[in-house]
Enzyme design. Structure first.
Site, PDB file in Angstrom:
ATOM      1  N   ASN A  78      14.461 -30.109  88.954  1.00 40.01           N
ATOM      2  CA  ASN A  78      13.450 -29.562  88.053  1.00 40.01           C
ATOM      3  C   ASN A  78      13.940 -28.209  87.512  1.00 40.01           C
ATOM      4  O   ASN A  78      14.194 -27.286  88.292  1.00 40.01           O
ATOM      5  CB  ASN A  78      12.142 -29.400  88.850  1.00 40.01           C
ATOM      6  CG  ASN A  78      11.022 -28.838  88.001  1.00 40.01           C
ATOM      7  OD1 ASN A  78      11.237 -27.913  87.240  1.00 40.01           O
ATOM      8  ND2 ASN A  78       9.829 -29.377  88.160  1.00 40.01           N
ATOM      9  N   HIS A 134      12.082 -23.468  86.057  1.00 41.77           N
ATOM     10  CA  HIS A 134      12.173 -22.024  86.284  1.00 41.77           C
ATOM     11  C   HIS A 134      13.372 -21.370  85.598  1.00 41.77           C
ATOM     12  O   HIS A 134      13.452 -20.148  85.550  1.00 41.77           O
ATOM     13  CB  HIS A 134      12.068 -21.709  87.776  1.00 41.77           C
ATOM     14  CG  HIS A 134      10.712 -22.099  88.280  1.00 41.77           C
ATOM     15  ND1 HIS A 134       9.557 -21.603  87.708  1.00 41.77           N
ATOM     16  CD2 HIS A 134      10.322 -22.987  89.222  1.00 41.77           C
ATOM     17  CE1 HIS A 134       8.510 -22.157  88.313  1.00 41.77           C
ATOM     18  NE2 HIS A 134       8.940 -22.996  89.221  1.00 41.77           N
ATOM     19  N   HIS A 194       8.157 -29.906  83.680  1.00 44.12           N
ATOM     20  CA  HIS A 194       6.692 -29.938  83.605  1.00 44.12           C
ATOM     21  C   HIS A 194       6.279 -29.201  82.338  1.00 44.12           C
ATOM     22  O   HIS A 194       6.465 -27.986  82.235  1.00 44.12           O
ATOM     23  CB  HIS A 194       6.127 -29.255  84.855  1.00 44.12           C
ATOM     24  CG  HIS A 194       4.631 -29.297  84.955  1.00 44.12           C
ATOM     25  ND1 HIS A 194       3.953 -28.765  86.020  1.00 44.12           N
ATOM     26  CD2 HIS A 194       3.679 -29.813  84.137  1.00 44.12           C
ATOM     27  CE1 HIS A 194       2.647 -28.960  85.854  1.00 44.12           C
ATOM     28  NE2 HIS A 194       2.462 -29.579  84.707  1.00 44.12           N
ATOM     29  N   ARG A 244       3.552 -27.673  80.771  1.00 44.49           N
ATOM     30  CA  ARG A 244       2.197 -27.250  81.150  1.00 44.49           C
ATOM     31  C   ARG A 244       1.361 -26.987  79.910  1.00 44.49           C
ATOM     32  O   ARG A 244       1.885 -26.615  78.856  1.00 44.49           O
ATOM     33  CB  ARG A 244       2.252 -25.984  82.010  1.00 44.49           C
ATOM     34  CG  ARG A 244       2.866 -26.197  83.382  1.00 44.49           C
ATOM     35  CD  ARG A 244       2.726 -24.948  84.223  1.00 44.49           C
ATOM     36  NE  ARG A 244       1.354 -24.765  84.630  1.00 44.49           N
ATOM     37  CZ  ARG A 244       0.878 -25.064  85.843  1.00 44.49           C
ATOM     38  NH1 ARG A 244       1.676 -25.525  86.774  1.00 44.49           N
ATOM     39  NH2 ARG A 244      -0.390 -24.884  86.116  1.00 44.49           N
ATOM     40  N   ARG A 246       3.799 -22.146  79.888  1.00 45.15           N
ATOM     41  CA  ARG A 246       4.299 -20.898  80.488  1.00 45.15           C
ATOM     42  C   ARG A 246       5.809 -20.937  80.720  1.00 45.15           C
ATOM     43  O   ARG A 246       6.427 -19.905  80.868  1.00 45.15           O
ATOM     44  CB  ARG A 246       3.576 -20.588  81.794  1.00 45.15           C
ATOM     45  CG  ARG A 246       3.856 -21.548  82.908  1.00 45.15           C
ATOM     46  CD  ARG A 246       3.268 -21.055  84.212  1.00 45.15           C
ATOM     47  NE  ARG A 246       1.823 -21.184  84.254  1.00 45.15           N
ATOM     48  CZ  ARG A 246       1.130 -21.300  85.392  1.00 45.15           C
ATOM     49  NH1 ARG A 246       1.761 -21.268  86.545  1.00 45.15           N
ATOM     50  NH2 ARG A 246      -0.171 -21.426  85.374  1.00 45.15           N
ATOM     51  N   GLU A 283       6.762 -34.261  83.893  1.00 48.41           N
ATOM     52  CA  GLU A 283       5.530 -34.013  84.644  1.00 48.41           C
ATOM     53  C   GLU A 283       4.483 -33.531  83.665  1.00 48.41           C
ATOM     54  O   GLU A 283       4.759 -32.645  82.840  1.00 48.41           O
ATOM     55  CB  GLU A 283       5.749 -32.926  85.694  1.00 48.41           C
ATOM     56  CG  GLU A 283       6.689 -33.311  86.794  1.00 48.41           C
ATOM     57  CD  GLU A 283       6.908 -32.135  87.747  1.00 48.41           C
ATOM     58  OE1 GLU A 283       6.265 -31.082  87.597  1.00 48.41           O
ATOM     59  OE2 GLU A 283       7.742 -32.272  88.625  1.00 48.41           O
ATOM     60  N   THR A 324       1.798 -26.231  90.935  1.00 45.33           N
ATOM     61  CA  THR A 324       0.896 -27.354  91.201  1.00 45.33           C
ATOM     62  C   THR A 324       0.453 -27.307  92.662  1.00 45.33           C
ATOM     63  O   THR A 324       1.270 -27.451  93.566  1.00 45.33           O
ATOM     64  CB  THR A 324       1.629 -28.681  90.902  1.00 45.33           C
ATOM     65  OG1 THR A 324       2.310 -28.535  89.667  1.00 45.33           O
ATOM     66  CG2 THR A 324       0.659 -29.829  90.822  1.00 45.33           C
ATOM     67  N   GLU A 351       4.681 -39.967  93.812  1.00 44.57           N
ATOM     68  CA  GLU A 351       5.467 -38.859  94.338  1.00 44.57           C
ATOM     69  C   GLU A 351       4.581 -38.151  95.363  1.00 44.57           C
ATOM     70  O   GLU A 351       3.515 -37.626  95.016  1.00 44.57           O
ATOM     71  CB  GLU A 351       5.882 -37.896  93.225  1.00 44.57           C
ATOM     72  CG  GLU A 351       6.712 -36.749  93.783  1.00 44.57           C
ATOM     73  CD  GLU A 351       7.351 -35.867  92.712  1.00 44.57           C
ATOM     74  OE1 GLU A 351       7.573 -36.330  91.580  1.00 44.57           O
ATOM     75  OE2 GLU A 351       7.624 -34.698  93.029  1.00 44.57           O
ATOM     76  N   HIS A 398       8.127 -31.038  95.978  1.00 43.79           N
ATOM     77  CA  HIS A 398       7.387 -29.780  95.948  1.00 43.79           C
ATOM     78  C   HIS A 398       7.673 -28.941  97.189  1.00 43.79           C
ATOM     79  O   HIS A 398       7.439 -29.372  98.311  1.00 43.79           O
ATOM     80  CB  HIS A 398       5.870 -29.954  95.809  1.00 43.79           C
ATOM     81  CG  HIS A 398       5.249 -28.751  95.137  1.00 43.79           C
ATOM     82  ND1 HIS A 398       5.004 -27.587  95.804  1.00 43.79           N
ATOM     83  CD2 HIS A 398       4.900 -28.540  93.848  1.00 43.79           C
ATOM     84  CE1 HIS A 398       4.498 -26.715  94.950  1.00 43.79           C
ATOM     85  NE2 HIS A 398       4.431 -27.259  93.760  1.00 43.79           N
TER      86      HIS A 398
HETATM   87  N1  PXP Z   1       7.415 -32.490  91.934  1.00 47.58           N
HETATM   88  C1  PXP Z   1       6.293 -32.182  91.244  1.00 47.58           C
HETATM   89  C2  PXP Z   1       5.356 -33.276  90.879  1.00 47.58           C
HETATM   90  C3  PXP Z   1       6.032 -30.847  90.857  1.00 47.58           C
HETATM   91  O1  PXP Z   1       4.896 -30.560  90.170  1.00 47.58           O
HETATM   92  C4  PXP Z   1       6.983 -29.854  91.154  1.00 47.58           C
HETATM   93  C5  PXP Z   1       6.750 -28.447  90.687  1.00 47.58           C
HETATM   94  O2  PXP Z   1       6.719 -28.412  89.312  1.00 47.58           O
HETATM   95  C6  PXP Z   1       8.143 -30.228  91.863  1.00 47.58           C
HETATM   96  C7  PXP Z   1       8.328 -31.550  92.259  1.00 47.58           C
HETATM   97  C8  PXP Z   1       9.197 -29.232  92.219  1.00 47.58           C
HETATM   98  O3  PXP Z   1       8.692 -28.304  93.121  1.00 47.58           O
HETATM   99  P1  PXP Z   1       9.575 -27.046  93.547  1.00 47.58           P
HETATM  100  O4  PXP Z   1       9.825 -26.253  92.313  1.00 47.58           O
HETATM  101  O5  PXP Z   1       8.703 -26.354  94.544  1.00 47.58           O
HETATM  102  O6  PXP Z   1      10.845 -27.597  94.141  1.00 47.58           O
END
Ligand code: PXP
Length: 245
Positions: free
Chosen positions: A6, A9, A42, A44, A48, A69, A100, A150, A190
């Site tokens: 992901n 960030h 994601h 959003r 953001r 996402e 989330t 998931e 997550h």
């Molecule tokens: N899976 C889902 C469905 C999420 O919403 C997120 C965060 O956006 C992640 C995985 C990744 O989480 P993390 O950034 O904490 O690894």
């Protein structure tokens, strides 16, 4: 086991100055070269981090799989129907949250989730639902037509001590078993990082992990390609006993 990276960030840092760098699309391509099996973003409601254009450009350039996402809203379903990600992962979204916070309430969510699932599936988009490790939520996910779930690993990641962590791990393992048994593909994500990923990677039914923040954080020290290689090697090691390195 697939590793979805992901890159939200990377966009968070860009949006801190609302400029052009760092670019989450360039980062995504480096992640793929380093062994990511999927790129996850994601989009959003408040934009953001990831922006609409990022998703469109990723759709053109990602060679592996693109996992979008999104909240189960009309706006996001329209975006997904136009971009056509390989997978749409429906997540709950609150404006004030830092990330989330919990899984989607598939049971108590009324028609909203079911309608989004139906519209996406009719358009040929694979649908995954981000749910807590709760057996009722998983059964309901199957009933409304999802293809994958998931499982939210956030409570496992945040557990205060080893007793709570083991309880959460068991919940996740039971949820993965049930999903697999009823024909839903069990995925997880997550809050996973280099320290806590091992026990999750060893749950045999899980086929994919989505990991973001810890990889992007590690990238500041070693670069994003190396951060992905390290995580992919760890997952392989825990999964199959393949030596790290
Ligand atoms: N899976 C889902 C469905 C999420 O919403 C997120 C965060 O956006 C992640 C995985 C990744 O989480 P993390 O950034 O904490 O690894």
């Amino acid at each position: 086991m697939r590793l979805g990276v992901n890159v939200d960030h990377v966009a968070t840092v860009r949006e801190a100055r609302q400029g052009r760098q760092p670019d989450p699309v360039s980062a995504a391509l480096l992640c793929e070269e380093a062994g990511a099996d999927q790129i996850t973003v994601h989009l959003r409601e408040d934009r953001r981090h990831i922006q609409d254009r990022d998703v469109r450009v990723l759709r053109e350039l990602v060679k592996t799989q693109l996992n979008l996402e999104m909240a189960p809203t009309d706006e996001m379903v329209s975006v997904a129907l136009s971009v056509r990600p390989d997978t749409a992962t429906l997540v709950p979204e609150k404006r004030e949250e830092l990330t989330t916070e919990g899984g989607l309430d598939v049971l108590g969510g009324g028609d909203k989730v079911a309608t989004a699932v139906r519209r996406l599936r009719e358009a040929g988009v694979r649908v995954s639902l981000f749910v807590d490790p709760n057996l009722d939520q998983i059964n309901e996910s199957l009933r409304i037509g999802a293809e994958a779930v998931e499982i939210h690993t956030g409570r496992y990641a945040d557990a205060a001590g080893s007793t709570e962590r083991d309880e959460e791990l068991h919940r996740i393992a039971d949820a993965a078993k049930l999903a697999h048994r009823v024909g839903l593909e069990p995925l997880a994500g997550h809050g996973l990082d280099y320290q806590n990923v091992g026990p999750i990677a060893r749950i045999p039914e899980l086929t994919e992990l989505n990991i973001g923040h810890s990889i992007v954080a590690r990238a500041l020290a070693v670069g994003i390609a190396e951060a992905v290689r390290e995580m992919a090697a760890l997952v392989r090691f825990h999964r199959a006993g393949v030596p790290v390195g």
